[in-house]
Each structure stands twice: as C-alpha cells, then as structure tokens.
Design an enzyme around this catalytic site. Sequence first.
Site, PDB file in Angstrom:
ATOM      1  N   ALA A  20       5.284  -8.902 -10.288  1.00 24.05           N
ATOM      2  CA  ALA A  20       4.113  -9.272  -9.469  1.00 24.05           C
ATOM      3  C   ALA A  20       3.704 -10.728  -9.657  1.00 24.05           C
ATOM      4  CB  ALA A  20       2.948  -8.343  -9.822  1.00 24.05           C
ATOM      5  N   GLN A  39      10.578  -5.841  -8.617  1.00 24.37           N
ATOM      6  CA  GLN A  39       9.655  -4.706  -8.761  1.00 24.37           C
ATOM      7  C   GLN A  39       8.587  -4.782  -7.661  1.00 24.37           C
ATOM      8  OE1 GLN A  39       8.659  -4.019 -13.230  1.00 24.37           O
ATOM      9  NE2 GLN A  39       9.199  -6.183 -13.041  1.00 24.37           N
ATOM     10  N   ILE A  85       6.762  -5.045  -3.931  1.00 22.57           N
ATOM     11  CA  ILE A  85       6.857  -4.203  -2.732  1.00 22.57           C
ATOM     12  C   ILE A  85       6.391  -4.981  -1.495  1.00 22.57           C
ATOM     13  CG2 ILE A  85       6.607  -2.054  -4.006  1.00 22.57           C
ATOM     14  CD1 ILE A  85       3.627  -2.141  -3.492  1.00 22.57           C
ATOM     15  N   ASP A  86       6.320  -6.322  -1.649  1.00 24.30           N
ATOM     16  CA  ASP A  86       5.759  -7.140  -0.571  1.00 24.30           C
ATOM     17  C   ASP A  86       6.804  -7.630   0.429  1.00 24.30           C
ATOM     18  OD1 ASP A  86       5.262  -9.537  -3.245  1.00 24.30           O
ATOM     19  OD2 ASP A  86       7.044  -9.304  -1.994  1.00 24.30           O
ATOM     20  N   HIS A 117      10.943  -0.684  -6.618  1.00 21.97           N
ATOM     21  CA  HIS A 117       9.741   0.135  -6.403  1.00 21.97           C
ATOM     22  C   HIS A 117       9.443   0.338  -4.938  1.00 21.97           C
ATOM     23  CE1 HIS A 117       8.386  -1.104 -10.672  1.00 21.97           C
ATOM     24  NE2 HIS A 117       9.319  -0.183 -10.670  1.00 21.97           N
ATOM     25  N   CYS A 175       3.704  15.298  12.863  1.00 23.56           N
ATOM     26  CA  CYS A 175       3.978  16.681  12.416  1.00 23.56           C
ATOM     27  C   CYS A 175       2.814  17.248  11.617  1.00 23.56           C
ATOM     28  CB  CYS A 175       5.256  16.719  11.562  1.00 23.56           C
ATOM     29  SG  CYS A 175       5.000  16.123   9.874  1.00 23.56           S
ATOM     30  N   SER A 215       5.414  -8.587 -16.794  1.00 24.52           N
ATOM     31  CA  SER A 215       4.997  -8.308 -18.176  1.00 24.52           C
ATOM     32  C   SER A 215       6.047  -7.455 -18.877  1.00 24.52           C
ATOM     33  CB  SER A 215       3.652  -7.578 -18.165  1.00 24.52           C
ATOM     34  OG  SER A 215       3.791  -6.334 -17.473  1.00 24.52           O
ATOM     35  N   ASN A 255       7.047 -16.571 -17.648  1.00 24.93           N
ATOM     36  CA  ASN A 255       5.903 -15.680 -17.525  1.00 24.93           C
ATOM     37  C   ASN A 255       4.701 -16.308 -18.219  1.00 24.93           C
ATOM     38  OD1 ASN A 255       5.339 -12.937 -16.410  1.00 24.93           O
ATOM     39  ND2 ASN A 255       4.502 -12.645 -18.476  1.00 24.93           N
ATOM     40  N   ILE A 295       5.397 -20.135 -12.092  1.00 25.55           N
ATOM     41  CA  ILE A 295       6.743 -19.978 -11.528  1.00 25.55           C
ATOM     42  C   ILE A 295       7.007 -21.005 -10.435  1.00 25.55           C
ATOM     43  CG2 ILE A 295       8.159 -18.427 -10.096  1.00 25.55           C
ATOM     44  CD1 ILE A 295       6.716 -16.110 -11.657  1.00 25.55           C
TER      45      ILE A 295
HETATM   46  P1  NAD Z   1       7.534   5.947 -16.280  1.00 29.58           P
HETATM   47  O1  NAD Z   1       7.012   5.119 -17.413  1.00 29.58           O
HETATM   48  O2  NAD Z   1       7.244   7.396 -16.287  1.00 29.58           O
HETATM   49  O3  NAD Z   1       9.073   5.664 -16.082  1.00 29.58           O
HETATM   50  C1  NAD Z   1       9.754   6.332 -15.060  1.00 29.58           C
HETATM   51  C2  NAD Z   1      10.728   7.339 -15.766  1.00 29.58           C
HETATM   52  O4  NAD Z   1      11.662   7.773 -14.871  1.00 29.58           O
HETATM   53  C3  NAD Z   1      11.468   6.675 -16.903  1.00 29.58           C
HETATM   54  O5  NAD Z   1      11.752   7.606 -17.912  1.00 29.58           O
HETATM   55  C4  NAD Z   1      12.731   6.210 -16.214  1.00 29.58           C
HETATM   56  O6  NAD Z   1      13.810   6.072 -17.090  1.00 29.58           O
HETATM   57  C5  NAD Z   1      12.955   7.330 -15.260  1.00 29.58           C
HETATM   58  N1  NAD Z   1      13.592   6.943 -14.031  1.00 29.58           N
HETATM   59  C6  NAD Z   1      12.915   6.549 -12.949  1.00 29.58           C
HETATM   60  N2  NAD Z   1      13.780   6.338 -11.955  1.00 29.58           N
HETATM   61  C7  NAD Z   1      15.026   6.601 -12.432  1.00 29.58           C
HETATM   62  C8  NAD Z   1      16.330   6.584 -11.864  1.00 29.58           C
HETATM   63  N3  NAD Z   1      16.509   6.263 -10.583  1.00 29.58           N
HETATM   64  N4  NAD Z   1      17.382   6.896 -12.633  1.00 29.58           N
HETATM   65  C9  NAD Z   1      17.183   7.215 -13.914  1.00 29.58           C
HETATM   66  N5  NAD Z   1      15.978   7.286 -14.524  1.00 29.58           N
HETATM   67  C10 NAD Z   1      14.914   6.971 -13.771  1.00 29.58           C
HETATM   68  O7  NAD Z   1       7.060   5.279 -14.928  1.00 29.58           O
HETATM   69  P2  NAD Z   1       5.747   5.654 -14.204  1.00 29.58           P
HETATM   70  O8  NAD Z   1       4.631   5.027 -14.948  1.00 29.58           O
HETATM   71  O9  NAD Z   1       5.737   7.127 -13.937  1.00 29.58           O
HETATM   72  O10 NAD Z   1       5.956   4.895 -12.841  1.00 29.58           O
HETATM   73  C11 NAD Z   1       7.154   5.205 -12.133  1.00 29.58           C
HETATM   74  C12 NAD Z   1       7.547   3.971 -11.432  1.00 29.58           C
HETATM   75  O11 NAD Z   1       6.622   3.739 -10.362  1.00 29.58           O
HETATM   76  C13 NAD Z   1       7.477   2.751 -12.340  1.00 29.58           C
HETATM   77  O12 NAD Z   1       8.652   2.000 -12.192  1.00 29.58           O
HETATM   78  C14 NAD Z   1       6.285   1.992 -11.803  1.00 29.58           C
HETATM   79  O13 NAD Z   1       6.451   0.606 -11.933  1.00 29.58           O
HETATM   80  C15 NAD Z   1       6.303   2.379 -10.356  1.00 29.58           C
HETATM   81  N6  NAD Z   1       4.985   2.182  -9.752  1.00 29.58           N
HETATM   82  C16 NAD Z   1       4.909   1.506  -8.591  1.00 29.58           C
HETATM   83  C17 NAD Z   1       3.678   1.297  -8.038  1.00 29.58           C
HETATM   84  C18 NAD Z   1       3.575   0.535  -6.772  1.00 29.58           C
HETATM   85  O14 NAD Z   1       2.477   0.320  -6.251  1.00 29.58           O
HETATM   86  N7  NAD Z   1       4.737   0.085  -6.298  1.00 29.58           N
HETATM   87  C19 NAD Z   1       2.521   1.784  -8.625  1.00 29.58           C
HETATM   88  C20 NAD Z   1       2.648   2.490  -9.780  1.00 29.58           C
HETATM   89  C21 NAD Z   1       3.903   2.701 -10.352  1.00 29.58           C
HETATM   90  N1  APR Z   2       3.714 -17.774 -12.952  1.00 30.88           N
HETATM   91  C1  APR Z   2       4.204 -17.159 -14.067  1.00 30.88           C
HETATM   92  N2  APR Z   2       3.767 -15.945 -14.513  1.00 30.88           N
HETATM   93  C2  APR Z   2       2.789 -15.353 -13.791  1.00 30.88           C
HETATM   94  C3  APR Z   2       2.221 -15.939 -12.623  1.00 30.88           C
HETATM   95  C4  APR Z   2       2.738 -17.203 -12.217  1.00 30.88           C
HETATM   96  N3  APR Z   2       2.274 -17.823 -11.134  1.00 30.88           N
HETATM   97  N4  APR Z   2       1.247 -15.094 -12.157  1.00 30.88           N
HETATM   98  C5  APR Z   2       1.210 -14.037 -12.998  1.00 30.88           C
HETATM   99  N5  APR Z   2       2.122 -14.202 -13.968  1.00 30.88           N
HETATM  100  C6  APR Z   2       2.462 -13.252 -15.034  1.00 30.88           C
HETATM  101  C7  APR Z   2       1.274 -12.579 -15.688  1.00 30.88           C
HETATM  102  O1  APR Z   2       0.891 -13.299 -16.832  1.00 30.88           O
HETATM  103  C8  APR Z   2       1.823 -11.190 -16.025  1.00 30.88           C
HETATM  104  O2  APR Z   2       2.254 -11.123 -17.370  1.00 30.88           O
HETATM  105  O3  APR Z   2       3.186 -12.216 -14.376  1.00 30.88           O
HETATM  106  C9  APR Z   2       3.039 -11.013 -15.106  1.00 30.88           C
HETATM  107  C10 APR Z   2       2.867  -9.866 -14.120  1.00 30.88           C
HETATM  108  O4  APR Z   2       2.906  -8.671 -14.870  1.00 30.88           O
HETATM  109  P1  APR Z   2       2.312  -7.337 -14.226  1.00 30.88           P
HETATM  110  O5  APR Z   2       0.995  -7.629 -13.613  1.00 30.88           O
HETATM  111  O6  APR Z   2       2.412  -6.280 -15.282  1.00 30.88           O
HETATM  112  O7  APR Z   2       3.294  -7.005 -13.028  1.00 30.88           O
HETATM  113  P2  APR Z   2       4.730  -6.325 -13.125  1.00 30.88           P
HETATM  114  O8  APR Z   2       5.419  -6.677 -14.402  1.00 30.88           O
HETATM  115  O9  APR Z   2       5.428  -6.648 -11.868  1.00 30.88           O
HETATM  116  O10 APR Z   2       4.379  -4.734 -13.138  1.00 30.88           O
HETATM  117  C11 APR Z   2       5.492  -3.828 -13.105  1.00 30.88           C
HETATM  118  O11 APR Z   2       4.015  -1.944 -12.786  1.00 30.88           O
HETATM  119  O12 APR Z   2       2.233  -0.846 -11.783  1.00 30.88           O
HETATM  120  C12 APR Z   2       3.582  -1.070 -11.743  1.00 30.88           C
HETATM  121  O13 APR Z   2       4.879  -0.811  -9.865  1.00 30.88           O
HETATM  122  C13 APR Z   2       3.991  -1.682 -10.458  1.00 30.88           C
HETATM  123  O14 APR Z   2       5.871  -3.094 -10.035  1.00 30.88           O
HETATM  124  C14 APR Z   2       4.736  -2.947 -10.864  1.00 30.88           C
HETATM  125  C15 APR Z   2       5.130  -2.644 -12.267  1.00 30.88           C
END
Ligand code: NAD
Ligand code: APR
Length: 241
Positions: free
Chosen positions: A18, A96, A98-99, A114, A143, A182, A206, A225
């Site tokens: 993100a 990661q 989704i934009d 994601h 549906c 992160s 980061n 970045i």
């Molecule tokens: P989690 O910590 O429970 O991890 C997901 C689990 O599923 C892990 O054990 C991982 O190894 C397993 N897994 C998932 N996909 C797999 C695959 N294709 N093959 C093998 N193993 C797989 O994760 P969570 O907290 O339940 O979240 C699930 C995912 O959803 C995370 O990656 C999270 O970043 C994502 N997420 C996305 C959004 C969004 O808005 N896009 C919001 C929340 C969470």
């Molecule tokens: N330059 C460098 N680093 C940045 C900047 C920037 N301009 N802006 C933010 N950051 C850093 C922040 O300090 C933070 O550590 O990017 C990191 C973003 O980390 P998160 O907010 O945890 O986002 P992300 O790692 O993508 O989260 C993973 O969690 O909730 C789920 O599905 C969701 O894809 C997401 C996943």
Amino acid sequence: MLKKCLQESNYTVVMTGAGMSTESGLPDFRSANTGMWTQEDPSQIASTEALNKNVEKFFTFYRQRVLGLNECEPHKGHDILARWEKEGLIQSIITQNIDGFHQEAGSREVSELHGTMKQVHCQTCGKIYGNDTYVEEKFQCECGGKLRPSVVLFGEMLPEDAFMKAQVESEKADLFIVLGSSLTVTPANQFPMIAKQSGAKLVIVNLEPTDFDIYADLVIQDRKIGEVLEEVNEELEQEER
Ligand code: NAD
Ligand code: APR
C-alpha cells in the site's frame, strides 16, 4: 547503490504494498495515525464474516474505498516501473494492492495477490460488474445475490494463479525489490524470503522498519518511494546521455 543492483541483475522482481500508492492519495493500512487499520478493525469490515453478518458496514466501507480509488491515479513511481519493464530493467511486479495502478501506468506483468477493487462480483452466481455499481449504491446482483469487490478478504485464500505466479517469479529473481509494504501479512510476506533463499539480493524501500530488514542487502527508510525511483531513473538517464 540501487541503480547498480538493477544494472547487475538479470531478473528483477518488484513487490509492492500500500505504500506504493500513498503518493497517489490512497491511505495505507498500518502507517501510524493515517493507516486504515488504525481507524477501523479490519476483521470487522474487510472479512467474509463482515460480508455475511455486517453487510451494511461492509458495503459502506468498500463504497468509500471505491469512491476514493476513482478520484486517484498512478503517480510518477508507477510510470517509472512501467517504463523500466518496457526497457527490460525489471521483469515483473507482485502487488498486494487492489487499485490497478500498475496496469493503468502500463505495467504488463503484474500478479495481483489480493485481487482488484476495479470490479465487483456476485457472491452467489459470480457474475462480474464494474465498480460503478458500488458508486451507484447497487449492491445486489440480478440473481438476488450480494455484490462484493473482487478483493481477497481476511479469512480468504489468495487467487491460486496469482499466488503461483508470485512463487515462480520470486524463485527466478536475482534481485527482489520491496516497495511500500510492512510485510506483516501472510502469505505475501513469504515471497521476499523465497527470493532470498533462491539466491536473490533483497532491497526494501519502506518508511518504517520491517521484520525482514535484517535479511535485506539494502534498506532505504529515509526517502519516499517516489523520490527513490525518480532519483535512480535520473541517474540511469544521465548515463545514457
Ligand atoms: P492470514 O494471516 O490468515 O493468511 C492467509 C492464510 O492462508 C495463510 O496461512 C496463507 O498461507 C494461506 N493462503 C492464502 N492463500 C493461499 C494460497 N493461494 N495457497 C496457499 N496458501 C494460501 O490472512 P488473513 O489475515 O486471513 O487475510 C487473508 C488475505 O486477505 C491476506 O493476504 C490479506 O492481506 C488479504 N486482505 C485483503 C484485504 C483487501 O482489502 N484487499 C483486506 C484484508 C485482507
Ligand atoms: N514511501 C515508502 N514507504 C511508504 C510510503 C512511501 N511513500 N507510504 C507508506 N509507506 C510504508 C509505510 O511506512 C508502511 O510500513 O508502506 C508500508 C505500508 O504497509 P501497510 O500499510 O501494512 O500495507 P501493506 O503492507 O500493503 O498491507 C498488506 O494487508 O490488510 C491487508 O490486504 C491488505 O494488502 C494489504 C495487506
């Protein structure tokens, strides 16, 4: 240093979180004060449980994110990555996010771990719609099923094709660059280590420390970045002149 890593590498994979899109105006999840998960409990809104038991809050949360997304666009950093792919400097992106900003900027080899918020689909029949349905507050399929963004929710598995592609790319990389994550969420945070264990150099850009910094060959925490990518791009262009 990052320029040298890029020039010496034969197969460079970039993994974004993100933090790659905050300079486009989209909030990240865990930055202190501004991250989305500092304001909301993700398990209460971005989860399958919320979709089934807390549906009004789910719809409101994701409609807000769709509206926010539609007001933002890729920044120069996304454009630079797309150009570097065209020039053969990087080979693919694992994101990661989704934009859809990498594809919008022109990147072609992108694995969306994601999913994407550019579209929604019916939870019952799977029919796909554009995210304008959420803008128009249309949350029901023809549906009768619920429409949900095509993102991976907490508690869900990641799309198998993106997961497997990311696995293969991480194993092929001899340079793996993390931009703006992160690295706190599994299984996405496993790919930097898969690359490292396959012999790749690891670079982490980061603003905050991550648990994987100790394994990195280069950590850049003092600049955003966008600034880092523009600086390296400028150095590369200088050399070509
Ligand atoms: P989690 O910590 O429970 O991890 C997901 C689990 O599923 C892990 O054990 C991982 O190894 C397993 N897994 C998932 N996909 C797999 C695959 N294709 N093959 C093998 N193993 C797989 O994760 P969570 O907290 O339940 O979240 C699930 C995912 O959803 C995370 O990656 C999270 O970043 C994502 N997420 C996305 C959004 C969004 O808005 N896009 C919001 C929340 C969470
Ligand atoms: N330059 C460098 N680093 C940045 C900047 C920037 N301009 N802006 C933010 N950051 C850093 C922040 O300090 C933070 O550590 O990017 C990191 C973003 O980390 P998160 O907010 O945890 O986002 P992300 O790692 O993508 O989260 C993973 O969690 O909730 C789920 O599905 C969701 O894809 C997401 C996943």
